[in-house]
Design a protein around this motif. Sequence first.
Motif, PDB file in Angstrom:
ATOM      1  N   ILE A  89     -61.121 -65.342  12.171  1.00 34.44           N
ATOM      2  CA  ILE A  89     -60.613 -66.719  12.166  1.00 34.44           C
ATOM      3  C   ILE A  89     -61.238 -67.507  11.016  1.00 34.44           C
ATOM      4  CG2 ILE A  89     -60.548 -68.889  13.458  1.00 34.44           C
ATOM      5  CD1 ILE A  89     -60.517 -67.151  16.035  1.00 34.44           C
ATOM      6  N   ALA A  90     -62.565 -67.359  10.853  1.00 33.68           N
ATOM      7  CA  ALA A  90     -63.270 -68.062   9.780  1.00 33.68           C
ATOM      8  C   ALA A  90     -62.811 -67.581   8.407  1.00 33.68           C
ATOM      9  CB  ALA A  90     -64.774 -67.860   9.936  1.00 33.68           C
ATOM     10  N   LEU A  91     -62.539 -66.291   8.301  1.00 37.85           N
ATOM     11  CA  LEU A  91     -62.062 -65.735   7.035  1.00 37.85           C
ATOM     12  C   LEU A  91     -60.719 -66.335   6.652  1.00 37.85           C
ATOM     13  CD1 LEU A  91     -62.290 -63.753   4.686  1.00 37.85           C
ATOM     14  CD2 LEU A  91     -61.334 -61.977   6.179  1.00 37.85           C
ATOM     15  N   GLY A  92     -59.838 -66.496   7.627  1.00 43.13           N
ATOM     16  CA  GLY A  92     -58.544 -67.108   7.368  1.00 43.13           C
ATOM     17  C   GLY A  92     -58.683 -68.531   6.855  1.00 43.13           C
ATOM     18  N   GLU A  93     -59.644 -69.270   7.422  1.00 41.92           N
ATOM     19  CA  GLU A  93     -59.900 -70.646   6.981  1.00 41.92           C
ATOM     20  C   GLU A  93     -60.384 -70.668   5.532  1.00 41.92           C
ATOM     21  OE1 GLU A  93     -59.013 -73.184   8.511  1.00 41.92           O
ATOM     22  OE2 GLU A  93     -58.817 -72.592  10.613  1.00 41.92           O
ATOM     23  N   LYS A  94     -61.228 -69.708   5.182  1.00 44.00           N
ATOM     24  CA  LYS A  94     -61.714 -69.631   3.803  1.00 44.00           C
ATOM     25  C   LYS A  94     -60.583 -69.261   2.845  1.00 44.00           C
ATOM     26  CE  LYS A  94     -66.499 -68.349   4.886  1.00 44.00           C
ATOM     27  NZ  LYS A  94     -67.527 -67.280   4.802  1.00 44.00           N
ATOM     28  N   LEU A  95     -59.706 -68.377   3.291  1.00 49.56           N
ATOM     29  CA  LEU A  95     -58.584 -67.941   2.454  1.00 49.56           C
ATOM     30  C   LEU A  95     -57.626 -69.088   2.153  1.00 49.56           C
ATOM     31  CD1 LEU A  95     -57.934 -64.517   4.188  1.00 49.56           C
ATOM     32  CD2 LEU A  95     -58.364 -64.794   1.740  1.00 49.56           C
ATOM     33  N   VAL A  96     -57.315 -69.892   3.163  1.00 47.35           N
ATOM     34  CA  VAL A  96     -56.400 -71.011   2.940  1.00 47.35           C
ATOM     35  C   VAL A  96     -57.071 -72.084   2.087  1.00 47.35           C
ATOM     36  CG1 VAL A  96     -56.902 -72.412   5.004  1.00 47.35           C
ATOM     37  CG2 VAL A  96     -54.588 -72.384   4.072  1.00 47.35           C
ATOM     38  N   GLU A  97     -58.395 -72.198   2.212  1.00 46.74           N
ATOM     39  CA  GLU A  97     -59.153 -73.145   1.395  1.00 46.74           C
ATOM     40  C   GLU A  97     -59.129 -72.732  -0.071  1.00 46.74           C
ATOM     41  OE1 GLU A  97     -63.824 -74.380   0.973  1.00 46.74           O
ATOM     42  OE2 GLU A  97     -63.012 -74.185   3.002  1.00 46.74           O
ATOM     43  N   VAL A  98     -59.326 -71.446  -0.321  1.00 45.78           N
ATOM     44  CA  VAL A  98     -59.286 -70.919  -1.697  1.00 45.78           C
ATOM     45  C   VAL A  98     -57.885 -71.084  -2.287  1.00 45.78           C
ATOM     46  CG1 VAL A  98     -59.319 -68.768  -3.038  1.00 45.78           C
ATOM     47  CG2 VAL A  98     -61.194 -69.303  -1.476  1.00 45.78           C
ATOM     48  N   LEU A 117     -64.982 -56.848   2.995  1.00 45.32           N
ATOM     49  CA  LEU A 117     -66.175 -56.720   3.831  1.00 45.32           C
ATOM     50  C   LEU A 117     -65.827 -56.669   5.314  1.00 45.32           C
ATOM     51  CD1 LEU A 117     -69.236 -56.535   3.946  1.00 45.32           C
ATOM     52  CD2 LEU A 117     -69.322 -59.040   4.022  1.00 45.32           C
ATOM     53  N   LEU A 118     -64.980 -57.596   5.775  1.00 48.26           N
ATOM     54  CA  LEU A 118     -64.626 -57.626   7.200  1.00 48.26           C
ATOM     55  C   LEU A 118     -63.770 -56.419   7.575  1.00 48.26           C
ATOM     56  CD1 LEU A 118     -64.795 -59.068   9.886  1.00 48.26           C
ATOM     57  CD2 LEU A 118     -62.768 -60.389   9.265  1.00 48.26           C
ATOM     58  N   ALA A 119     -62.837 -56.026   6.699  1.00 48.27           N
ATOM     59  CA  ALA A 119     -61.993 -54.864   6.984  1.00 48.27           C
ATOM     60  C   ALA A 119     -62.835 -53.602   7.127  1.00 48.27           C
ATOM     61  CB  ALA A 119     -60.956 -54.682   5.874  1.00 48.27           C
ATOM     62  N   THR A 120     -63.874 -53.507   6.312  1.00 45.54           N
ATOM     63  CA  THR A 120     -64.793 -52.364   6.396  1.00 45.54           C
ATOM     64  C   THR A 120     -65.592 -52.400   7.687  1.00 45.54           C
ATOM     65  OG1 THR A 120     -65.022 -52.348   3.990  1.00 45.54           O
ATOM     66  CG2 THR A 120     -66.708 -51.189   5.241  1.00 45.54           C
ATOM     67  N   LYS A 121     -66.016 -53.579   8.050  1.00 45.75           N
ATOM     68  CA  LYS A 121     -66.859 -53.742   9.246  1.00 45.75           C
ATOM     69  C   LYS A 121     -66.097 -53.444  10.528  1.00 45.75           C
ATOM     70  CE  LYS A 121     -69.767 -57.173  11.567  1.00 45.75           C
ATOM     71  NZ  LYS A 121     -70.324 -58.553  11.493  1.00 45.75           N
ATOM     72  N   VAL A 122     -64.884 -53.959  10.659  1.00 48.21           N
ATOM     73  CA  VAL A 122     -64.137 -53.786  11.904  1.00 48.21           C
ATOM     74  C   VAL A 122     -63.250 -52.542  11.888  1.00 48.21           C
ATOM     75  CG1 VAL A 122     -64.150 -56.263  12.317  1.00 48.21           C
ATOM     76  CG2 VAL A 122     -62.178 -55.236  11.186  1.00 48.21           C
ATOM     77  N   ARG A 123     -63.173 -51.886  10.725  1.00 46.20           N
ATOM     78  CA  ARG A 123     -62.412 -50.638  10.578  1.00 46.20           C
ATOM     79  C   ARG A 123     -60.926 -50.827  10.900  1.00 46.20           C
ATOM     80  NH1 ARG A 123     -66.161 -46.421  10.188  1.00 46.20           N
ATOM     81  NH2 ARG A 123     -68.271 -47.030  10.762  1.00 46.20           N
ATOM     82  N   GLU A 124     -60.367 -51.899  10.369  1.00 46.93           N
ATOM     83  CA  GLU A 124     -58.939 -52.147  10.546  1.00 46.93           C
ATOM     84  C   GLU A 124     -58.291 -52.477   9.218  1.00 46.93           C
ATOM     85  OE1 GLU A 124     -58.144 -53.773  15.075  1.00 46.93           O
ATOM     86  OE2 GLU A 124     -57.198 -54.737  13.359  1.00 46.93           O
TER      87      GLU A 124
END
Length: 277
Positions: A89-98, A117-124
């Motif tokens: 959720i936080a990543l999405g907020e950063k993406l729309v901000e960028v 980084l997140l995709a690697t961490k959650v393996r999705e």
Amino acid sequence: MDIKASDIKALRETTGAGMMDCKKALQDTDGDIEKATKLLKEKGLAAVAKRADRATAEGRVYIRRQGSKIAMIELVCETDFVSKNDEFIALGEKLVEVTLEKGYTKVEKEHADMLTLLATKVRENMSVRRVCLIDIPENAVVGTYVHSDFKTGAVCIVKGSTDPKVQEFANDCCLHMAAFTPSYITQKDVPQSYIDEQMEIFTKQLEQDPKMASKPQNVKDGVLKGKLTKHLEEVCFVDQMFVKDDKMSVNAKLAQIGKEVSAPVEFGQIVLYVLGK
């Protein structure tokens, strides 16, 4: 080589990788944290690439306004579990901000890089599926809406007046789109291939109707035209019956609002995101 638990913890906090992956990376690099970090990133990128073809049916729609601009993105992933994750959720907020800050009008490399980084961490498998940047003109209002499940988002600009009634109408139009999810905004947006496909369907339906077998061709043509007209009114936003007044179309309601505020109002840019569509 004996690997310190503190080094495993530090590496895990830096990379987001699993404990055993961190331990193995440190063993493979003789305890060098910098090299282990690089190794984990390389492995993570390879794993992300392998997952690139996996279906992404979940995710969220984000909308943010800053001054006279509105950014809208669709961030997708594989599972509902991840889409509800605080980091996602936080990543999405950063993406729309960028997107707003950089003025991006389409998906850029920076969007993809931010996901690694997140995709690697959650393996999705996850990606920014689409992006839009909308300019709000002068003497116009804008309505925005993201549904409670975050899978549908709408933006509607109405030009010609900033009267509160016009603002309310723009907001209602967003609710309308979220409720009825029209396939197109106006009939001009409907591709000929879609019309041809529908006409083929209606023609076959007519051929299977015994009551129409003896009818002259001009009557059949009239029935087909009527079916198409009705269908387009159902799938095009401006021709649908308005969500708060089912006795008139969205376009008719727009005209009524214009009379009430004594201004020639018209639609500006309209965008609807429905997750995966």
